[in-house]
Design a protein around this motif. Structure first.
Motif, short mmCIF file in Angstrom:
data_model
loop_
_atom_site.label_atom_id
_atom_site.label_comp_id
_atom_site.label_asym_id
_atom_site.label_seq_id
_atom_site.Cartn_x
_atom_site.Cartn_y
_atom_site.Cartn_z
N VAL A 71 0.82 -1.22 0.00
CA VAL A 71 0.00 0.00 0.00
C VAL A 71 0.85 1.27 0.00
O VAL A 71 0.53 2.23 -0.72
CB VAL A 71 -1.01 -0.02 1.16
CG1 VAL A 71 -1.70 1.32 1.32
CG2 VAL A 71 -2.03 -1.14 0.95
N PRO A 72 1.93 1.37 0.78
CA PRO A 72 2.72 2.61 0.75
C PRO A 72 3.23 2.99 -0.65
O PRO A 72 3.41 4.18 -0.93
CB PRO A 72 3.88 2.32 1.70
CG PRO A 72 3.29 1.36 2.69
CD PRO A 72 2.40 0.48 1.84
N ALA A 73 3.42 2.03 -1.53
CA ALA A 73 3.85 2.34 -2.89
C ALA A 73 2.82 3.19 -3.63
O ALA A 73 3.16 3.94 -4.53
CB ALA A 73 4.12 1.05 -3.67
N PHE A 74 1.55 3.09 -3.24
CA PHE A 74 0.50 3.89 -3.87
C PHE A 74 0.79 5.38 -3.71
O PHE A 74 0.50 6.17 -4.60
CB PHE A 74 -0.87 3.55 -3.25
CG PHE A 74 -2.00 4.34 -3.81
CD1 PHE A 74 -2.56 3.99 -5.03
CD2 PHE A 74 -2.50 5.45 -3.14
CE1 PHE A 74 -3.60 4.73 -5.57
CE2 PHE A 74 -3.54 6.18 -3.67
CZ PHE A 74 -4.10 5.83 -4.89
N SER A 75 1.38 5.75 -2.59
CA SER A 75 1.70 7.16 -2.36
C SER A 75 3.18 7.44 -2.52
O SER A 75 3.73 8.34 -1.89
CB SER A 75 1.21 7.59 -0.97
OG SER A 75 1.81 6.80 0.02
N GLY A 76 3.85 6.67 -3.36
CA GLY A 76 5.25 6.92 -3.64
C GLY A 76 6.21 6.32 -2.63
O GLY A 76 7.38 6.69 -2.60
N GLY A 77 5.73 5.45 -1.77
CA GLY A 77 6.61 4.78 -0.80
C GLY A 77 6.89 5.59 0.44
O GLY A 77 7.73 5.22 1.23
N GLY A 78 6.17 6.68 0.64
CA GLY A 78 6.47 7.57 1.76
C GLY A 78 5.72 7.25 3.03
O GLY A 78 5.32 8.17 3.74
N ALA A 79 5.50 5.99 3.34
CA ALA A 79 4.80 5.63 4.57
C ALA A 79 5.14 4.20 4.95
O ALA A 79 5.68 3.44 4.14
CB ALA A 79 3.29 5.77 4.37
N HIS A 80 4.81 3.84 6.16
CA HIS A 80 4.98 2.45 6.62
C HIS A 80 3.95 2.14 7.69
O HIS A 80 3.46 3.02 8.40
CB HIS A 80 6.40 2.22 7.13
CG HIS A 80 6.77 3.06 8.32
ND1 HIS A 80 7.14 4.37 8.20
CD2 HIS A 80 6.78 2.78 9.64
CE1 HIS A 80 7.39 4.87 9.40
NE2 HIS A 80 7.18 3.92 10.29
N TRP A 81 3.60 0.86 7.78
CA TRP A 81 2.64 0.40 8.78
C TRP A 81 3.36 0.08 10.08
O TRP A 81 4.43 -0.53 10.08
CB TRP A 81 1.91 -0.85 8.29
CG TRP A 81 0.99 -0.60 7.16
CD1 TRP A 81 1.24 -0.87 5.85
CD2 TRP A 81 -0.32 -0.04 7.21
NE1 TRP A 81 0.15 -0.52 5.08
CE2 TRP A 81 -0.82 0.00 5.90
CE3 TRP A 81 -1.13 0.43 8.24
CZ2 TRP A 81 -2.09 0.49 5.59
CZ3 TRP A 81 -2.39 0.92 7.94
CH2 TRP A 81 -2.85 0.95 6.63
N GLN A 82 2.73 0.45 11.18
CA GLN A 82 3.26 0.13 12.50
C GLN A 82 2.19 -0.62 13.27
O GLN A 82 1.06 -0.14 13.40
CB GLN A 82 3.63 1.41 13.23
CG GLN A 82 4.13 1.17 14.63
CD GLN A 82 4.50 2.47 15.32
OE1 GLN A 82 4.75 3.49 14.68
NE2 GLN A 82 4.53 2.45 16.63
N PRO A 83 2.51 -1.80 13.78
CA PRO A 83 1.52 -2.53 14.57
C PRO A 83 1.28 -1.86 15.91
O PRO A 83 2.20 -1.30 16.51
CB PRO A 83 2.13 -3.92 14.74
CG PRO A 83 3.56 -3.78 14.40
CD PRO A 83 3.74 -2.54 13.59
N GLY A 84 0.04 -1.90 16.35
CA GLY A 84 -0.32 -1.38 17.66
C GLY A 84 -0.80 -2.51 18.54
O GLY A 84 -0.96 -3.64 18.10
N VAL A 85 -1.05 -2.20 19.78
CA VAL A 85 -1.58 -3.18 20.72
C VAL A 85 -3.06 -3.38 20.42
O VAL A 85 -3.80 -2.40 20.30
CB VAL A 85 -1.37 -2.70 22.17
CG1 VAL A 85 -2.00 -3.66 23.16
CG2 VAL A 85 0.10 -2.50 22.46
N PRO A 86 -3.52 -4.62 20.28
CA PRO A 86 -4.93 -4.86 19.96
C PRO A 86 -5.84 -4.74 21.18
O PRO A 86 -6.30 -5.74 21.74
CB PRO A 86 -4.92 -6.28 19.39
CG PRO A 86 -3.74 -6.94 20.00
CD PRO A 86 -2.73 -5.85 20.24
N SER A 87 -6.07 -3.50 21.61
CA SER A 87 -6.93 -3.25 22.77
C SER A 87 -7.68 -1.93 22.57
O SER A 87 -7.21 -1.05 21.83
CB SER A 87 -6.12 -3.18 24.05
OG SER A 87 -5.38 -1.97 24.11
N LEU A 88 -8.82 -1.80 23.23
CA LEU A 88 -9.58 -0.55 23.15
C LEU A 88 -8.77 0.62 23.68
O LEU A 88 -8.80 1.71 23.11
CB LEU A 88 -10.90 -0.68 23.91
CG LEU A 88 -12.00 -1.44 23.21
CD1 LEU A 88 -13.17 -1.71 24.14
CD2 LEU A 88 -12.47 -0.68 21.97
#
Length: 186
Positions: A71-88
């Motif tokens: 997905v970041p390639a869609f915007s030219g590679g200028g982003a990355h995914w970061q996992p978060g804690v799966p909690s409210l």
């Protein structure tokens, strides 16, 4: 899932594009435009052969899932995914910073596992409930809590559990872009 992952991811990318935090080399993100981009996305494997993996097909299914790391390639590679804690609590902390969170939910229907569903957490209401954009009109949830409690849709009893939380961060990635996680079907 019925396209909820694609629609949710497009919503998150568009959020950053609208703020000017991500470039728009392939147009503004929406489900149709992002779908077309990912269908045509091809990189190269280690031998230099084309590798078209904008969508992944889990073994034993025919369902295509968005390859989030493309997905970041869609915007030219200028982003990355970061996992978060799966909690409210963690989701509330993310949206309190003014950021959307991609939330993956494991669903059951009538007590039987029924796959995954995806929403975008976008805020917190006065009662502390996490507000969401739910692209699936079948559920049409307005909060995560609605999906976590038993609810009715299509004459059946559904219930969700938070399986994963991801945040898209504009800017260069700090690592090699490789993530191994649990059994969540992303």
């Amino acid at each position: 899932e019925g396209g909820a992952l694609l629609a949710s991811v497009a919503s998150v990318v568009r959020f950053y594009q609208d703020r000017g935090s991500l470039p728009i080399p392939n147009g503004l993100a929406d489900p149709l435009v992002l779908n077309q981009f990912l269908r045509l996305y091809c990189g190269n494997d280690l031998q230099g052969n084309p590798l078209c993996d904008g969508f992944l097909v889990p073994e034993g299914t025919t369902e295509q899932l968005v390859n989030l790391w493309r997905v970041p390639a869609f915007s030219g590679g200028g982003a990355h995914w970061q996992p978060g804690v799966p909690s409210l609590t963690a989701i509330r902390d993310i949206v309190a910073q003014g950021l959307p969170a991609l939330v993956a939910l494991d669903l059951t229907v009538d007590g039987i596992p029924a796959g995954a569903h995806f929403v975008v957490a976008k805020g917190v209401d006065a009662a502390g409930r996490v507000l969401v954009h739910d692209a699936n009109p079948f559920f049409g949830a307005s909060t995560v809590e609605e999906l976590l409690a038993e609810f009715s849709a299509g004459g059946r009893r559904w219930k969700g559990a938070i399986a994963a939380v991801l945040v898209l961060n504009p800017g260069p990635e700090g690592g090699a872009g490789f993530l191994i996680t649990g059994a969540v079907s992303f």
